[in-house]
Design an enzyme around this catalytic site. Structure first.
Site, PDB file in Angstrom:
ATOM      1  CE  LYS A 299       4.933 -28.096  43.760  1.00 44.88           C
ATOM      2  NZ  LYS A 299       4.440 -29.367  44.216  1.00 44.88           N
TER       3      LYS A 299
ATOM      4  NE  ARG B 285       8.159 -36.302  44.628  1.00 43.69           N
ATOM      5  CZ  ARG B 285       7.228 -35.529  44.439  1.00 43.69           C
ATOM      6  NH1 ARG B 285       6.979 -34.993  43.077  1.00 43.69           N
ATOM      7  NH2 ARG B 285       6.540 -34.813  45.237  1.00 43.69           N
TER       8      ARG B 285
ATOM      9  CE1 TYR C   8      19.607 -19.878  13.266  1.00 42.97           C
ATOM     10  CE2 TYR C   8      17.815 -19.661  15.349  1.00 42.97           C
ATOM     11  CZ  TYR C   8      18.991 -18.933  14.785  1.00 42.97           C
ATOM     12  OH  TYR C   8      19.702 -18.210  15.235  1.00 42.97           O
TER      13      TYR C   8
ATOM     14  CG  MET D 198      17.502 -17.949  23.027  1.00 44.79           C
ATOM     15  SD  MET D 198      19.265 -17.492  23.407  1.00 44.79           S
ATOM     16  CE  MET D 198      20.046 -18.901  22.674  1.00 44.79           C
TER      17      MET D 198
HETATM   18  C1  LIG Z   1       3.412 -29.726  44.235  1.00 43.39           C
HETATM   19  C2  LIG Z   1       2.812 -30.752  45.206  1.00 43.39           C
HETATM   20  C3  LIG Z   1       1.281 -30.370  45.846  1.00 43.39           C
HETATM   21  C4  LIG Z   1       0.437 -29.685  44.907  1.00 43.39           C
HETATM   22  O1  LIG Z   1       0.043 -30.720  43.758  1.00 43.39           O
HETATM   23  P1  LIG Z   1      -0.896 -30.050  42.584  1.00 43.39           P
HETATM   24  O2  LIG Z   1      -1.164 -31.203  41.644  1.00 43.39           O
HETATM   25  O3  LIG Z   1      -0.423 -28.923  41.829  1.00 43.39           O
HETATM   26  O4  LIG Z   1      -2.169 -29.752  43.279  1.00 43.39           O
HETATM   27  C5  LIG Z   1       1.337 -31.118  46.708  1.00 43.39           C
HETATM   28  N1  LIG Z   1       1.850 -31.981  47.401  1.00 43.39           N
HETATM   29  C6  LIG Z   1       3.208 -32.033  47.335  1.00 43.39           C
HETATM   30  C7  LIG Z   1       4.099 -32.603  48.143  1.00 43.39           C
HETATM   31  C8  LIG Z   1       3.829 -31.407  46.366  1.00 43.39           C
HETATM   32  O5  LIG Z   1       4.872 -31.376  45.658  1.00 43.39           O
END
Ligand SMILES: *Cc1c(COP(=O)(O)O)cnc(C)c1O
Length: 816
Positions: A487, A583, A711, A760
């Protein structure tokens, strides 16, 4: 030529089956590297992370008919046309065959080992000894228990000198390599701390390495490495030495740097000479002096030695993959060009699926000794076998053999000719391998292909990534599946390249956050199952079209998904269970309705159920984690009972894999660890850093005490200062919290703090007392300045720093 039947006496095995005697031409140990099935002998080798026996069927399907296996039960029936040799250990059989092959040649063979410089000394010696000696050498750094036999296998009648390197990581390995290489000469480069883990002491390591030279007529080394000298003397190995400190066969009496050269004065056979070496760094000079010793011993005229040294080039150790114009990628391998090197580069090309058309730009090969007819016929077969779709040949010789190349191919007499007609729109979405001998100056082609680079790049080390992958794999029981989280653009490191590599290394699943990310993986040729963690209802059609598997976390979402389902079309889903993270996910309260729905829609299959731990990285939360683990196993069991079938169960992320080995279940989900950050902090040394963020200095300024920088005039000079403006800002993902000393960067090996506010596109650093000029490289994070440290400095986590590197920062992928 060796035939299958002869393998029985060579390996000492009497087990197996001979259907029809066939020649053995290619030795294959990695099923992914198959290129010419006829004549291939495949060795099913069992490794820590893989088992060659798993690929027999696939290879047989592709036409391979000769196999060396450790377990032959049932194979004869499965593969009726296959010749099968059964041995106790396939690797040992491979080594025995290579050793037998080596023994057929009576030429001098030089073995090289040492802690550093093996590959460079080998490459340089090969450069220096040709053109008058037909040298065969190991391709790149093929120096392992598998690499050495494959290198030695290249020996054939037209060679008159062989150079092979040997590397070991634990005691006992070198004696094996000696039997395969059977060196008559040796170079021992040096002894340092690389691979120290496997050895009790430097003495032990030296003794181990020295075993390569147990039969040599002469060993070359630097007499100043006392450990090597004493060990060689103790073993009575005849030596030819050089030294900067004492009398030796070649005694270095002076060494001065002049411009880009080092002028070395030395005495040899009582006479004084001088040599200009085209390098100034310590390591290159040492490597060159090893070569000098060998050349002097071989009796090369001194004028020739100087001539050849002048032409010596740094060895490009990395195969770099770079982004280029119009969605193209370049694999730049423009340093040497012989058959073995071509074949390795083509392997890399072939392993990168889905990056569009595969194009090869190839110069004349400088493979002396083989008739041109035969050479280019071989090149044509190789390119075809590796799926090259477009060939551009550059040079008079390859042009003369144009007729041998089928398909899309064009030819030019020279690089200049090619560049003259070059226009960017002739190339689009292609993976372009550049393989050219130095004299063809392919750098100019690389230049033409490279987009204008914004001064900031993220270098991604693909070898480190594989190392980390293997580290986590080594923690898993065989049969435990591995899902890798790619991801957020693979945690910022570039999703297709990473996904491609993971596919090549056969992980089981990939996971992304959104459907678009999954679609783009599919469009780039990723065929692995992909789980999408947060698919929105409006993307379900795409999700189905691209065969992506949704995470389903609520009843509402499941209703939406079912509403778009087509009758008769099955689909896999993944159930997210909330065990305490709060979550996303179902709780036990949803189960009644959830499973009633799923029972009504049997075409929707639960492929897996999973949950996510809220505090797997910290012992502080272990009670909570154990509660989550217990809740998950209870809920998963209930889910299976209600569904009436089983599915994959998984709960651990990177930290969990390390800290809860008893809960790996059916699959684990690897994330940050792959990218080189060990989330628990306890095993950071086992991982290798993957990403290095680099930029450059745009301008240097001198400011007076009391003046301000940037800045809001936040950076105040308490003394006179030298300031460097560097080409990275918060729009590149360089966090504004690094302002005013919050962060540091590395310039020419020294740390320089940020002064003033991060802007920036730029920021300023204090380089007072640090040698720095416009154009110098700046390391923002990397092996010497870790994400862990930087994250701590501004109160965040490495995940955020990694994924913040913005899309406009170019990614460069490389592998050693
Ligand atoms: C991102 C994620 C992981 C991986 O987590 P790490 O701490 O990067 O190993 C595993 N399971 C879910 C559901 C995630 O969103």
């Amino acid at each position: 030529m060796l035939t299958f039947q002869q393998l029985f006496p060579i390996t000492g095995s009497t087990e197996g089956r001979l259907v029809q005697d066939r020649p053995v031409v290619h030795l294959l140990t990695d099923s992914r590297k198959l290129s010419q099935p006829a004549g291939t002998l495949f060795f099913a080798i069992r490794g820590k992370h893989n088992d060659g026996h798993l690929y027999l069927g696939q290879l047989y399907g592709l036409g391979v008919r000769q196999f060396v296996v450790e377990e032959a039960t049932g194979l004869a029936a499965l593969y009726p046309e296959a010749n099968i040799l059964q041995v106790k250990d396939s690797l040992i059989a491979l080594q025995a065959i290579a050793a037998w092959h080596r023994a057929q040649f009576r030429i001098p063979v030089l073995g090289i080992t040492g802690s550093n410089g093996k590959t460079i000394v080998k490459e340089w010696l090969a450069q220096l000894l040709s053109p008058d000696e037909m040298v065969v050498k190991s391709p790149r750094s093929y120096n392992s228990q598998i690499g050495v036999p494959l290198s030695v296998w290249q020996l054939d009648e037209h060679h008159i000198f062989g150079i092979f390197e040997a590397g070991v990581s634990q005691p006992g390995e070198m004696a094996n390599l000696q039997k395969i290489i059977q060196p008559t000469l040796g170079v021992f480069t040096n002894i340092g701390s690389a691979h120290d883990q496997g050895f009790a002491s430097h003495e032990q390591k030296t003794a181990e390495k020295l075993q390569l030279f147990s039969q040599v007529d002469l060993l070359f080394y630097c007499r100043d490495h006392t450990l090597i000298h004493e060990a060689a003397q103790a073993k009575g190995i005849p030596a030819f030495t050089w030294s900067r400190k004492q009398a030796a066969d070649v005694t270095i009496v002076s060494s001065t740097v002049s411009g880009h050269k080092t002028i070395v004065g030395y005495t040899f056979r009582g006479e004084q000479h001088s040599l200009a070496i085209p390098f100034t760094d310590e390591a290159s000079v040492e490597n060159t002096l090893h070569c000098l010793a060998v050349l002097l011993y071989r009796g090369l005229p001194l004028t020739d030695i100087q001539d050849r040294m002048d032409r010596l080039q740094p060895v490009a150790m990395r195969l770099e993959m770079k982004e280029a114009i119009n969605g193209c990628y370049l694999i730049d391998d423009t340093y040497n060009n012989d058959l073995a090197g071509l074949s390795i580069a083509l392997d890399l090309l072939a392993s990168q699926l889905g990056r569009g058309r595969r194009t090869l730009i190839l110069s004349d090969l400088l493979e002396s000794g083989m008739a041109e007819e035969k050479l280019y016929a071989k090149v044509a077969t190789l390119t075809q076998a590796h799926g090259v779709e477009r060939l551009i040949g550059i040079g008079p010789t390859i042009q003369a053999h144009a007729a041998k190349f089928e398909g899309d191919s064009t030819f030019f007499v020279s690089t200049g000719d090619f560049l003259q007609q070059f226009s960017p729109d002739q190339f689009r979405n292609e993976l372009i391998l550049l393989k050219g001998a130095r004299v063809f100056g392919f750098e100019k082609i690389v230049h033409a292909f490279q987009q204008k680079v914004h001064g900031t790049v993220l270098e991604v080390n693909l070898d480190a990534l594989v190392h980390n992958l293997n580290y986590y794999r080594s923690k898993l029981a065989s049969g435990t599946k591995l899902m890798v989280m790619v991801k957020a653009y693979a945690y910022g490191s570039g999703s297709f390249e990473v996904a491609n590599l993971l596919q090549f290394h056969r992980v089981d699943y990939l996971a992304v956050a959104y459907v678009d990310e999954g679609v783009s993986l599919r469009e780039h040729g990723i065929t692995l199952p992909v789980m999408v963690m947060n698919p929105s209802p409006d993307s379900f059609a795409k999700l189905r079209q691209y065969n992506l598997e949704p995470e389903i976390y609520s009843l509402e979402q499941l209703h939406d998904f079912l509403a778009t389902a087509q009758a008769g079309v099955s689909h896999k889903i993944h159930l997210k269970l909330d065990t305490g993270m709060h979550r996303l996910g179902f709780t036990g309260e949803d189960f009644e309705e959830l499973f009633a729905l799923l029972r009504q829609h049997p075409q929707v299959r639960v492929a897996s159920a999973f949950s996510h731990l809220a505090g797997a990285d910290e012992a502080l939360h272990d009670d909570f984690t154990n509660m989550q683990l217990a809740t998950f196993s209870k809920l998963a069991e209930e889910a299976e009972a209600r569904l009436g079938y089983t599915f994959i169960k998984h709960i651990l992320n990177s930290a969990g894999i390390v800290r809860f080995p008893e809960h790996h279940l059916d699959m684990v989900r690897l994330g940050i660890g792959l990218y080189g950050v060990e989330a628990t902090g306890s095993q950071q040394e086992a991982l290798q850093p993957v990403s290095t963020l680099k930029t450059t200095i745009s301008q240097i300024k001198r400011i007076r005490q009391g003046e301000t920088v940037g800045y809001s005039r936040k950076g105040i000079a308490d003394t006179d200062k030298t300031i460097a403006t560097i080409a990275i800002g918060y729009a590149d993902g360089y966090d504004r919290r690094f302002s005013n000393g919050g962060g540091e960067v590395i310039i020419n090996g020294r740390r320089a703090p940020i002064i003033g506010n991060v802007c920036m596109d730029m920021c300023m650093v204090d380089v007072t007392g640090i040698p720095a000029k416009a154009g110098d490289e700046v390391v923002v994070f990397g092996p010497q300045l870790t994400l862990v440290e930087l994250a701590r400095r501004i109160g965040t986590i490495p995940y955020e720093l990694l994924t913040n590197v913005s899309a406009r920062v170019k990614r460069i992928f490389f592998s050693e």
